[in-house]
Design a protein around this motif. Structure first.
Motif, mmCIF file in Angstrom:
data_model
loop_
_atom_site.group_PDB
_atom_site.id
_atom_site.type_symbol
_atom_site.label_atom_id
_atom_site.label_comp_id
_atom_site.label_asym_id
_atom_site.label_seq_id
_atom_site.Cartn_x
_atom_site.Cartn_y
_atom_site.Cartn_z
ATOM 1 N N MET A 1 0.808 -1.281 0.057
ATOM 2 C CA MET A 1 0.089 -0.124 -0.170
ATOM 3 C C MET A 1 0.876 1.352 0.088
ATOM 4 O O MET A 1 1.723 1.475 0.830
ATOM 5 C CB MET A 1 -0.946 -0.004 1.328
ATOM 6 N N LYS A 2 0.678 2.134 -0.796
ATOM 7 C CA LYS A 2 1.463 3.132 -0.813
ATOM 8 C C LYS A 2 0.578 4.406 -0.801
ATOM 9 O O LYS A 2 -0.471 4.582 -1.131
ATOM 10 C CB LYS A 2 2.000 3.363 -2.492
ATOM 11 N N PHE A 3 1.092 5.121 0.175
ATOM 12 C CA PHE A 3 0.495 6.470 0.611
ATOM 13 C C PHE A 3 0.769 7.849 -0.203
ATOM 14 O O PHE A 3 0.192 8.654 0.113
ATOM 15 C CB PHE A 3 0.606 6.887 2.117
ATOM 16 N N SER A 4 1.590 7.657 -0.906
ATOM 17 C CA SER A 4 2.268 8.902 -1.661
ATOM 18 C C SER A 4 1.096 9.275 -2.628
ATOM 19 O O SER A 4 1.283 10.770 -2.325
ATOM 20 C CB SER A 4 3.409 8.656 -2.673
ATOM 21 N N SER A 5 0.162 8.858 -2.794
ATOM 22 C CA SER A 5 -0.774 9.678 -3.729
ATOM 23 C C SER A 5 -1.855 10.173 -2.975
ATOM 24 O O SER A 5 -2.914 10.941 -3.346
ATOM 25 C CB SER A 5 -1.339 8.628 -4.909
ATOM 26 N N GLU A 26 -15.444 4.882 -1.818
ATOM 27 C CA GLU A 26 -15.387 4.600 -3.066
ATOM 28 C C GLU A 26 -14.067 3.624 -3.563
ATOM 29 O O GLU A 26 -14.189 2.631 -4.154
ATOM 30 C CB GLU A 26 -15.770 5.705 -4.093
ATOM 31 N N SER A 27 -12.926 4.163 -3.187
ATOM 32 C CA SER A 27 -11.715 3.808 -3.567
ATOM 33 C C SER A 27 -11.088 2.675 -2.586
ATOM 34 O O SER A 27 -10.293 2.013 -3.063
ATOM 35 C CB SER A 27 -10.578 4.943 -3.748
ATOM 36 N N ARG A 28 -11.459 2.599 -1.282
ATOM 37 C CA ARG A 28 -11.007 2.182 -0.106
ATOM 38 C C ARG A 28 -9.545 2.062 0.060
ATOM 39 O O ARG A 28 -9.058 1.152 0.487
ATOM 40 C CB ARG A 28 -11.344 0.529 -0.659
ATOM 41 N N GLU A 29 -8.979 3.187 -0.610
ATOM 42 C CA GLU A 29 -7.588 3.618 -0.269
ATOM 43 C C GLU A 29 -7.608 4.429 1.021
ATOM 44 O O GLU A 29 -8.152 5.430 1.030
ATOM 45 C CB GLU A 29 -6.949 4.310 -1.400
ATOM 46 N N PRO A 30 -6.684 4.084 1.826
ATOM 47 C CA PRO A 30 -6.359 5.043 2.895
ATOM 48 C C PRO A 30 -5.835 6.303 2.612
ATOM 49 O O PRO A 30 -5.292 6.416 1.522
ATOM 50 C CB PRO A 30 -5.472 4.118 4.026
ATOM 51 N N MET A 31 -6.109 7.341 3.516
ATOM 52 C CA MET A 31 -5.497 8.596 3.217
ATOM 53 C C MET A 31 -4.505 9.104 4.343
ATOM 54 O O MET A 31 -4.850 8.990 5.628
ATOM 55 C CB MET A 31 -6.447 9.924 2.917
ATOM 56 N N LEU A 32 -3.419 9.509 4.078
ATOM 57 C CA LEU A 32 -2.306 9.993 5.174
ATOM 58 C C LEU A 32 -2.664 11.389 5.538
ATOM 59 O O LEU A 32 -2.415 12.223 4.406
ATOM 60 C CB LEU A 32 -0.993 9.456 4.673
ATOM 61 N N ILE A 33 -2.720 11.662 6.835
ATOM 62 C CA ILE A 33 -3.102 13.004 7.008
ATOM 63 C C ILE A 33 -1.815 13.869 7.714
ATOM 64 O O ILE A 33 -1.348 13.004 8.661
ATOM 65 C CB ILE A 33 -4.195 13.270 7.868
ATOM 66 N N THR A 34 -1.400 14.934 7.457
ATOM 67 C CA THR A 34 -0.045 15.347 8.125
ATOM 68 C C THR A 34 -0.234 16.583 8.788
ATOM 69 O O THR A 34 -1.570 17.423 8.492
ATOM 70 C CB THR A 34 1.025 15.627 6.969
ATOM 71 N N GLN A 35 0.300 16.807 9.762
ATOM 72 C CA GLN A 35 0.116 17.972 10.477
ATOM 73 C C GLN A 35 1.707 18.726 10.475
ATOM 74 O O GLN A 35 2.720 17.966 11.195
ATOM 75 C CB GLN A 35 -0.384 17.838 11.800
ATOM 76 N N ASN A 36 1.901 19.883 10.274
ATOM 77 C CA ASN A 36 3.127 20.665 10.505
ATOM 78 C C ASN A 36 4.072 19.699 9.644
ATOM 79 O O ASN A 36 5.438 19.484 10.017
ATOM 80 C CB ASN A 36 3.660 20.772 11.719
ATOM 81 N N GLY A 37 3.953 19.090 8.321
ATOM 82 C CA GLY A 37 4.735 18.257 7.776
ATOM 83 C C GLY A 37 5.017 16.773 8.362
ATOM 84 O O GLY A 37 5.797 16.232 7.594
ATOM 85 N N GLU A 38 4.563 16.417 9.443
ATOM 86 C CA GLU A 38 4.602 15.170 9.831
ATOM 87 C C GLU A 38 3.338 14.320 9.728
ATOM 88 O O GLU A 38 2.182 14.773 9.812
ATOM 89 C CB GLU A 38 5.142 15.178 11.433
ATOM 90 N N ALA A 39 3.560 13.102 9.527
ATOM 91 C CA ALA A 39 2.361 12.045 9.259
ATOM 92 C C ALA A 39 1.968 11.946 10.680
ATOM 93 O O ALA A 39 2.649 11.912 11.671
ATOM 94 C CB ALA A 39 2.929 10.712 8.834
ATOM 95 N N LYS A 40 0.704 12.094 10.666
ATOM 96 C CA LYS A 40 -0.108 12.144 11.940
ATOM 97 C C LYS A 40 -1.431 11.020 12.078
ATOM 98 O O LYS A 40 -1.652 10.408 13.064
ATOM 99 C CB LYS A 40 -0.680 13.330 12.376
#
Length: 90
Positions: A1-5, A26-40
């Motif tokens: 699983m790639k979070f880059s997109s 719809e996509s069932r792809e997770p989304m990575l949320i950042t805060q101040n440039g860091e993955a949170k």
């Protein structure tokens, strides 16, 4: 699983919540949320989360079984089938 997109800042989450819910559902792809440039956070749909939890539970059972074998806590298959055959004869 790639979070880059699927990397978005928290401000995007705040302003596009309904759109994110629709897209992830719809996509069932997770989304990575950042805060101040860091993955949170990782945001995912419930079905994917449930499937992952089921997979983790199965992997845990396998790991526990392997540990039991390594510690010598098992019975020989011939002995088990012999006991079953003996119980069936009674």
């Amino acid at each position: 699983m790639k979070f880059s997109s699927q990397v978005k800042p928290i401000s995007y989450l705040k302003s596009h919540a309904a759109e994110i819910v629709k897209t992830i559902s719809e996509s069932r792809e997770p989304m990575l949320i950042t805060q101040n440039g860091e993955a949170k956070l990782v945001v995912m749909d419930v079905k994917t989360y449930e499937e992952q939890m089921e997979t983790f539970a199965l992997l845990k059972i396998l790991a526990l079984g392997n540990r039991e074998i390594e510690e010598g806590h098992f019975e020989n298959v011939e002995d088990v089938f012999g006991e079953l055959d003996g119980a069936a004869d009674q």
